[in-house]
Design a protein around this motif. Sequence first.
Motif, PDB file in Angstrom:
ATOM      1  N   TRP A  18     129.398  57.357 -36.925  1.00 40.63           N
ATOM      2  CA  TRP A  18     130.389  56.966 -35.910  1.00 40.63           C
ATOM      3  C   TRP A  18     130.044  57.599 -34.560  1.00 40.63           C
ATOM      4  O   TRP A  18     130.029  56.921 -33.530  1.00 40.63           O
ATOM      5  CB  TRP A  18     131.776  57.394 -36.374  1.00 40.63           C
ATOM      6  N   ASP A  19     129.780  58.905 -34.570  1.00 44.87           N
ATOM      7  CA  ASP A  19     129.487  59.616 -33.317  1.00 44.87           C
ATOM      8  C   ASP A  19     128.232  59.065 -32.640  1.00 44.87           C
ATOM      9  O   ASP A  19     128.218  58.843 -31.420  1.00 44.87           O
ATOM     10  CB  ASP A  19     129.309  61.113 -33.575  1.00 44.87           C
ATOM     11  N   TYR A  20     127.179  58.842 -33.403  1.00 47.95           N
ATOM     12  CA  TYR A  20     125.923  58.357 -32.829  1.00 47.95           C
ATOM     13  C   TYR A  20     126.043  56.906 -32.362  1.00 47.95           C
ATOM     14  O   TYR A  20     125.338  56.495 -31.443  1.00 47.95           O
ATOM     15  CB  TYR A  20     124.788  58.508 -33.838  1.00 47.95           C
ATOM     16  N   MET A  21     126.918  56.134 -32.965  1.00 44.90           N
ATOM     17  CA  MET A  21     127.151  54.754 -32.544  1.00 44.90           C
ATOM     18  C   MET A  21     127.896  54.697 -31.212  1.00 44.90           C
ATOM     19  O   MET A  21     127.701  53.766 -30.425  1.00 44.90           O
ATOM     20  CB  MET A  21     127.971  54.009 -33.615  1.00 44.90           C
ATOM     21  N   ASN A  22     128.728  55.708 -30.930  1.00 45.06           N
ATOM     22  CA  ASN A  22     129.657  55.618 -29.810  1.00 45.06           C
ATOM     23  C   ASN A  22     129.411  56.564 -28.644  1.00 45.06           C
ATOM     24  O   ASN A  22     129.987  56.363 -27.578  1.00 45.06           O
ATOM     25  CB  ASN A  22     131.084  55.800 -30.335  1.00 45.06           C
ATOM     26  N   ASP A  23     128.586  57.573 -28.805  1.00 41.78           N
ATOM     27  CA  ASP A  23     128.331  58.538 -27.732  1.00 41.78           C
ATOM     28  C   ASP A  23     127.203  58.020 -26.830  1.00 41.78           C
ATOM     29  O   ASP A  23     126.088  57.797 -27.304  1.00 41.78           O
ATOM     30  CB  ASP A  23     127.942  59.885 -28.347  1.00 41.78           C
ATOM     31  N   LYS A  29     119.365  56.293 -26.711  1.00 38.56           N
ATOM     32  CA  LYS A  29     118.169  56.604 -27.513  1.00 38.56           C
ATOM     33  C   LYS A  29     117.810  55.511 -28.517  1.00 38.56           C
ATOM     34  O   LYS A  29     116.685  55.467 -28.994  1.00 38.56           O
ATOM     35  CB  LYS A  29     118.362  57.921 -28.260  1.00 38.56           C
ATOM     36  N   TRP A  30     118.752  54.636 -28.880  1.00 36.75           N
ATOM     37  CA  TRP A  30     118.489  53.650 -29.934  1.00 36.75           C
ATOM     38  C   TRP A  30     118.786  52.207 -29.566  1.00 36.75           C
ATOM     39  O   TRP A  30     118.395  51.294 -30.292  1.00 36.75           O
ATOM     40  CB  TRP A  30     119.265  54.002 -31.216  1.00 36.75           C
ATOM     41  N   ASN A  31     119.465  51.943 -28.469  1.00 42.58           N
ATOM     42  CA  ASN A  31     119.993  50.608 -28.180  1.00 42.58           C
ATOM     43  C   ASN A  31     118.981  49.680 -27.487  1.00 42.58           C
ATOM     44  O   ASN A  31     119.108  49.360 -26.322  1.00 42.58           O
ATOM     45  CB  ASN A  31     121.257  50.737 -27.334  1.00 42.58           C
ATOM     46  N   PHE A  32     117.969  49.257 -28.245  1.00 39.90           N
ATOM     47  CA  PHE A  32     116.988  48.276 -27.779  1.00 39.90           C
ATOM     48  C   PHE A  32     116.319  47.674 -29.006  1.00 39.90           C
ATOM     49  O   PHE A  32     116.252  48.296 -30.057  1.00 39.90           O
ATOM     50  CB  PHE A  32     115.963  48.901 -26.832  1.00 39.90           C
ATOM     51  N   ALA A  33     115.836  46.446 -28.859  1.00 38.64           N
ATOM     52  CA  ALA A  33     115.304  45.717 -30.014  1.00 38.64           C
ATOM     53  C   ALA A  33     113.811  45.933 -30.230  1.00 38.64           C
ATOM     54  O   ALA A  33     113.306  45.701 -31.321  1.00 38.64           O
ATOM     55  CB  ALA A  33     115.576  44.218 -29.858  1.00 38.64           C
ATOM     56  N   HIS A  34     113.096  46.377 -29.197  1.00 39.88           N
ATOM     57  CA  HIS A  34     111.640  46.532 -29.303  1.00 39.88           C
ATOM     58  C   HIS A  34     111.203  47.751 -28.502  1.00 39.88           C
ATOM     59  O   HIS A  34     111.829  48.093 -27.497  1.00 39.88           O
ATOM     60  CB  HIS A  34     110.958  45.256 -28.772  1.00 39.88           C
ATOM     61  N   GLU A  35     110.127  48.375 -28.922  1.00 41.35           N
ATOM     62  CA  GLU A  35     109.663  49.607 -28.275  1.00 41.35           C
ATOM     63  C   GLU A  35     109.236  49.407 -26.822  1.00 41.35           C
ATOM     64  O   GLU A  35     109.130  50.380 -26.068  1.00 41.35           O
ATOM     65  CB  GLU A  35     108.516  50.215 -29.074  1.00 41.35           C
ATOM     66  N   THR A  36     109.013  48.166 -26.394  1.00 39.31           N
ATOM     67  CA  THR A  36     108.667  47.905 -24.995  1.00 39.31           C
ATOM     68  C   THR A  36     109.916  47.856 -24.103  1.00 39.31           C
ATOM     69  O   THR A  36     109.797  47.698 -22.892  1.00 39.31           O
ATOM     70  CB  THR A  36     107.888  46.579 -24.853  1.00 39.31           C
ATOM     71  N   TRP A  37     111.091  47.995 -24.722  1.00 40.03           N
ATOM     72  CA  TRP A  37     112.349  48.020 -23.993  1.00 40.03           C
ATOM     73  C   TRP A  37     112.998  49.391 -24.125  1.00 40.03           C
ATOM     74  O   TRP A  37     112.606  50.193 -24.970  1.00 40.03           O
ATOM     75  CB  TRP A  37     113.301  46.947 -24.548  1.00 40.03           C
ATOM     76  N   HIS A  38     113.999  49.640 -23.293  1.00 37.91           N
ATOM     77  CA  HIS A  38     114.785  50.867 -23.392  1.00 37.91           C
ATOM     78  C   HIS A  38     116.197  50.604 -22.887  1.00 37.91           C
ATOM     79  O   HIS A  38     116.507  49.515 -22.419  1.00 37.91           O
ATOM     80  CB  HIS A  38     114.092  52.027 -22.660  1.00 37.91           C
ATOM     81  N   PRO A  76     139.380  54.705 -36.129  1.00 45.42           N
ATOM     82  CA  PRO A  76     138.337  55.733 -36.187  1.00 45.42           C
ATOM     83  C   PRO A  76     137.693  55.859 -37.568  1.00 45.42           C
ATOM     84  O   PRO A  76     138.385  55.845 -38.592  1.00 45.42           O
ATOM     85  CB  PRO A  76     139.080  57.008 -35.781  1.00 45.42           C
ATOM     86  N   LEU A  77     136.373  55.921 -37.556  1.00 42.12           N
ATOM     87  CA  LEU A  77     135.528  56.068 -38.738  1.00 42.12           C
ATOM     88  C   LEU A  77     135.544  54.853 -39.659  1.00 42.12           C
ATOM     89  O   LEU A  77     134.949  54.881 -40.736  1.00 42.12           O
ATOM     90  CB  LEU A  77     135.886  57.323 -39.542  1.00 42.12           C
ATOM     91  N   GLU A  78     136.195  53.762 -39.242  1.00 43.60           N
ATOM     92  CA  GLU A  78     136.296  52.574 -40.092  1.00 43.60           C
ATOM     93  C   GLU A  78     135.872  51.274 -39.415  1.00 43.60           C
ATOM     94  O   GLU A  78     135.094  50.512 -39.977  1.00 43.60           O
ATOM     95  CB  GLU A  78     137.726  52.405 -40.621  1.00 43.60           C
ATOM     96  N   LYS A  79     136.416  50.998 -38.231  1.00 33.13           N
ATOM     97  CA  LYS A  79     136.171  49.682 -37.636  1.00 33.13           C
ATOM     98  C   LYS A  79     136.320  49.708 -36.125  1.00 33.13           C
ATOM     99  O   LYS A  79     137.173  50.398 -35.580  1.00 33.13           O
ATOM    100  CB  LYS A  79     137.151  48.665 -38.219  1.00 33.13           C
ATOM    101  N   ASN A 129     116.903  50.350 -35.399  1.00 32.29           N
ATOM    102  CA  ASN A 129     116.598  51.482 -34.512  1.00 32.29           C
ATOM    103  C   ASN A 129     117.688  52.547 -34.642  1.00 32.29           C
ATOM    104  O   ASN A 129     117.400  53.747 -34.691  1.00 32.29           O
ATOM    105  CB  ASN A 129     116.539  51.037 -33.051  1.00 32.29           C
ATOM    106  N   PHE A 130     118.942  52.093 -34.659  1.00 30.85           N
ATOM    107  CA  PHE A 130     120.065  53.007 -34.830  1.00 30.85           C
ATOM    108  C   PHE A 130     119.931  53.771 -36.138  1.00 30.85           C
ATOM    109  O   PHE A 130     120.047  55.007 -36.174  1.00 30.85           O
ATOM    110  CB  PHE A 130     121.385  52.222 -34.783  1.00 30.85           C
ATOM    111  N   HIS A 131     119.674  53.054 -37.214  1.00 29.48           N
ATOM    112  CA  HIS A 131     119.490  53.645 -38.545  1.00 29.48           C
ATOM    113  C   HIS A 131     118.430  54.746 -38.515  1.00 29.48           C
ATOM    114  O   HIS A 131     118.662  55.872 -38.982  1.00 29.48           O
ATOM    115  CB  HIS A 131     119.101  52.508 -39.491  1.00 29.48           C
ATOM    116  N   LYS A 132     117.257  54.443 -37.940  1.00 31.70           N
ATOM    117  CA  LYS A 132     116.163  55.434 -37.882  1.00 31.70           C
ATOM    118  C   LYS A 132     116.561  56.630 -37.009  1.00 31.70           C
ATOM    119  O   LYS A 132     116.279  57.775 -37.380  1.00 31.70           O
ATOM    120  CB  LYS A 132     114.888  54.784 -37.360  1.00 31.70           C
ATOM    121  N   TYR A 133     117.210  56.356 -35.887  1.00 32.80           N
ATOM    122  CA  TYR A 133     117.625  57.440 -34.982  1.00 32.80           C
ATOM    123  C   TYR A 133     118.608  58.387 -35.668  1.00 32.80           C
ATOM    124  O   TYR A 133     118.458  59.605 -35.606  1.00 32.80           O
ATOM    125  CB  TYR A 133     118.215  56.857 -33.693  1.00 32.80           C
ATOM    126  N   VAL A 134     119.619  57.824 -36.336  1.00 29.14           N
ATOM    127  CA  VAL A 134     120.632  58.660 -36.980  1.00 29.14           C
ATOM    128  C   VAL A 134     119.999  59.516 -38.086  1.00 29.14           C
ATOM    129  O   VAL A 134     120.267  60.711 -38.184  1.00 29.14           O
ATOM    130  CB  VAL A 134     121.785  57.808 -37.559  1.00 29.14           C
TER     131      VAL A 134
END
Length: 137
Positions: A18-23, A29-38, A76-79, A129-134
């Motif tokens: 939850w924290d990493y999704m919302n902070d 650090k994770w919100n992009f679809a390809h490594e050539t983006w940021h 919080p922590l659900e939806k 990307n989010f999964h790997k970052y977390v």
Amino acid sequence: MDPIKIEITILEPVQKVWDYMNDPKHIKKWNFAHETWHCPKAENDLRVGGRLMTRMEAKDGSSGFDFVGIYDEIIPLEKIRYHLEDGRKVEIIFNQIDASTTEVVEIFDPETQNMREMQREGWYAILNNFHKYVENN
């Protein structure tokens, strides 16, 4: 058009997910679809009526766009539910599998300019990307 649903299991507690999704410091650090983006900019006012804004850009500066949503529901922590500027809806569900495992489910209305499968792949790439970052931080 029917919504698109993607999901992933993350081997971390729901609070961390939850924290990493919302902070914003993590979103960048994770919100992009390809490594050539940021994602050079992220703002998040996580409350009903609050605004989520992220900037996604190609690292070479050739293209970019703002992604803006307004929150409709937060449990919080659900939806989280929000709508985009064009009216499309997004829902993110956080399912606590056990103390150290969380399933994240995203359900979103597709837009009409890109093929459905392309949209699914793009959103899934960001979620992965989010999964790997977390799991690695």
